[in-house]
Design a protein around this motif. Structure first.
Motif, mmCIF file in Angstrom:
data_model
loop_
_atom_site.group_PDB
_atom_site.id
_atom_site.type_symbol
_atom_site.label_atom_id
_atom_site.label_comp_id
_atom_site.label_asym_id
_atom_site.label_seq_id
_atom_site.Cartn_x
_atom_site.Cartn_y
_atom_site.Cartn_z
ATOM 1 N N VAL A 66 0.860 -1.186 0.000
ATOM 2 C CA VAL A 66 0.000 0.000 0.000
ATOM 3 C C VAL A 66 0.894 1.232 0.000
ATOM 4 O O VAL A 66 1.750 1.387 0.880
ATOM 5 N N GLU A 67 0.726 2.094 -0.996
ATOM 6 C CA GLU A 67 1.542 3.303 -1.106
ATOM 7 C C GLU A 67 0.787 4.492 -0.523
ATOM 8 O O GLU A 67 -0.363 4.754 -0.859
ATOM 9 N N LEU A 68 1.436 5.214 0.385
ATOM 10 C CA LEU A 68 0.851 6.394 1.015
ATOM 11 C C LEU A 68 1.867 7.526 1.045
ATOM 12 O O LEU A 68 3.076 7.288 1.164
ATOM 13 N N THR A 69 1.371 8.747 0.953
ATOM 14 C CA THR A 69 2.228 9.922 1.067
ATOM 15 C C THR A 69 2.306 10.347 2.522
ATOM 16 O O THR A 69 1.270 10.534 3.174
ATOM 17 N N THR A 70 3.528 10.467 3.042
ATOM 18 C CA THR A 70 3.717 10.883 4.427
ATOM 19 C C THR A 70 4.504 12.184 4.490
ATOM 20 O O THR A 70 5.333 12.468 3.625
ATOM 21 N N LEU A 71 4.218 12.965 5.521
ATOM 22 C CA LEU A 71 4.932 14.196 5.801
ATOM 23 C C LEU A 71 5.620 13.993 7.142
ATOM 24 O O LEU A 71 4.950 13.765 8.149
ATOM 25 N N SER A 72 6.940 14.004 7.171
ATOM 26 C CA SER A 72 7.627 13.614 8.407
ATOM 27 C C SER A 72 8.799 14.528 8.724
ATOM 28 O O SER A 72 9.428 15.120 7.839
ATOM 29 N N GLN A 87 -8.014 -0.800 2.317
ATOM 30 C CA GLN A 87 -6.881 -1.329 3.087
ATOM 31 C C GLN A 87 -6.540 -0.450 4.299
ATOM 32 O O GLN A 87 -5.524 -0.671 4.952
ATOM 33 N N ASP A 88 -7.376 0.548 4.592
ATOM 34 C CA ASP A 88 -7.010 1.502 5.647
ATOM 35 C C ASP A 88 -6.817 0.848 7.012
ATOM 36 O O ASP A 88 -5.956 1.241 7.783
ATOM 37 N N ARG A 89 -7.590 -0.197 7.323
ATOM 38 C CA ARG A 89 -7.440 -0.809 8.647
ATOM 39 C C ARG A 89 -6.093 -1.526 8.788
ATOM 40 O O ARG A 89 -5.498 -1.526 9.861
ATOM 41 N N TYR A 90 -5.612 -2.135 7.710
ATOM 42 C CA TYR A 90 -4.299 -2.783 7.761
ATOM 43 C C TYR A 90 -3.187 -1.742 7.892
ATOM 44 O O TYR A 90 -2.200 -1.953 8.604
ATOM 45 N N VAL A 91 -3.352 -0.617 7.188
ATOM 46 C CA VAL A 91 -2.349 0.443 7.228
ATOM 47 C C VAL A 91 -2.239 1.025 8.634
ATOM 48 O O VAL A 91 -1.140 1.240 9.153
ATOM 49 N N VAL A 92 -3.383 1.277 9.274
ATOM 50 C CA VAL A 92 -3.380 1.827 10.631
ATOM 51 C C VAL A 92 -2.610 0.916 11.573
ATOM 52 O O VAL A 92 -1.750 1.361 12.345
ATOM 53 N N GLN A 93 -2.902 -0.377 11.520
ATOM 54 C CA GLN A 93 -2.211 -1.337 12.395
ATOM 55 C C GLN A 93 -0.713 -1.337 12.138
ATOM 56 O O GLN A 93 0.108 -1.271 13.068
#
Length: 336
Positions: A66-72, A87-93
């Motif tokens: 799962v590809e997501l854009t992050t600001l860090s 797939q949001d629930r898997y990403v959160v975990q």
């Protein structure tokens, strides 16, 4: 000041809390979060980088990417897990687990932590919110969480009850005028008070919109005048034209044309809920009073269906088709 004291104790591990900031769009939630992070961590909180990160998540029987854009920065990570769709629930975990395991070492040799800012929590699916609740209970002692949402009513009670909920109200028009005056002084611009008040009034108490409108007016005409025209947002003007097209003709051909225009708005990152709300507003301005209740009912119906589904364009098109059907039946029954 009280919020800052609580936030400092939270960051120093004296208390275990999960912050939840909620309020209307443009009220300053993210600005407040960044101000708090800057107060705790100093200038390093502003040194952020944007990354497109691929998360390998275990989705039951298989592993998916799962590809997501992050600001860090070195102290925090900000992302919107709702962008991952189903797939949001898997990403959160996976994200919370990874941050809890890979904790940084502070200057005293003790294990530190990063702050995880989750945006648009109210847009997470119900399963993802339940997953978030279980995961944040497990890792709350080793991972600092800040949740950000527009509406607390769309966040499950199980998540809300485990957070310190902070309501961020929309700014008053006088406060928006003060912010515009501050920006104008910083940029060396002369801003007439009457013109600033008109921008604030037109912003509907949305500070982000007021600042963007101010920038647009600066590009179009300077020096400013009290009676200077304030242009509408491009997407609002476009939706007004779409509403006029729908009222002029109700046919499969016109529906197909409208679908293309709605899809264009979606591809330009205008949220589907905002599109539906604004389109309804434009249509209601042109309708007889006897039709307004029925049209509003169907707009609410398709807005709910849109939250349950994944393809917003289907539900926007369905609302337009339903409106065309209602309006054409009304014209036939009224004028024969």
């Amino acid at each position: 000041m009280m919020l800052l004291k609580i936030f400092k104790s939270w960051c120093q591990r004296e208390i275990v809390l999960i912050f939840s900031f909620y309020g209307p769009s443009g009220s300053g939630k993210k600005t407040l979060i960044m101000a708090l992070l800057r107060q705790i961590f100093g200038p390093s909180a502003d040194k952020v980088k944007v990354e497109n990160k691929i998360w390998k998540v275990d989705a039951g029987t298989r592993t998916i990417d799962v590809e997501l854009t992050t600001l860090s920065s070195t102290n925090h990570v900000e992302l919107s897990p709702s962008d991952a769709g189903f797939q949001d629930r898997y990403v959160v975990q996976e994200i919370i687990k990874e941050m809890a395991k890979n904790r940084p070492i502070d200057t005293k040799g003790k294990k530190g932590f990063k702050v995880l800012v989750l945006n648009e929590v109210d847009k997470l699916l119900r399963e993802a919110q339940h997953s978030l609740r279980r995961t944040m209970e497990k890792y709350s002692a080793s991972c600092r969480l800040i949740l950000c949402s527009n509406s607390s009513s769309k966040v499950t009670e199980a998540v809300r009850s485990r957070c310190l909920n902070v309501r961020i109200n929309a700014p008053m028009e006088e406060e928006i005028v003060n912010v515009l005056d501050f920006i104008a002084k910083k940029e060396g611009l002369q801003l007439p008070q009457g013109f600033a008040a008109r921008i604030a009034e037109k912003s509907n108490r949305n500070l982000r919109r007021a600042v963007l409108t101010f920038e647009t007016c600066r590009v179009q005409q300077y020096p400013f005048t009290n009676n200077q025209a304030i242009p509408p947002m491009d997407w609002e003007q476009y939706l007004s034209e779409i509403a006029s097209d729908i009222m002029k003709e109700q046919s499969p051909k016109r529906l197909f044309e409208v679908r293309g225009k709605l899809y264009e708005l979606l591809t330009n990152c205008i949220p589907p809920e905002i599109i539906l709300k604004r389109l309804l507003f434009e249509l209601l301005k042109k309708l007889d009073s006897e039709l307004k209740h029925e049209v509003s009912h169907w707009a609410a119906y398709y807005e709910h269906r849109m939250r349950l589904g994944q393809k917003a364009i289907f539900h926007l098109e369905a609302f337009v088709a339903k409106f065309m059907s209602i309006y054409k039946s009304f014209l036939i029954s009224t004028f024969g």
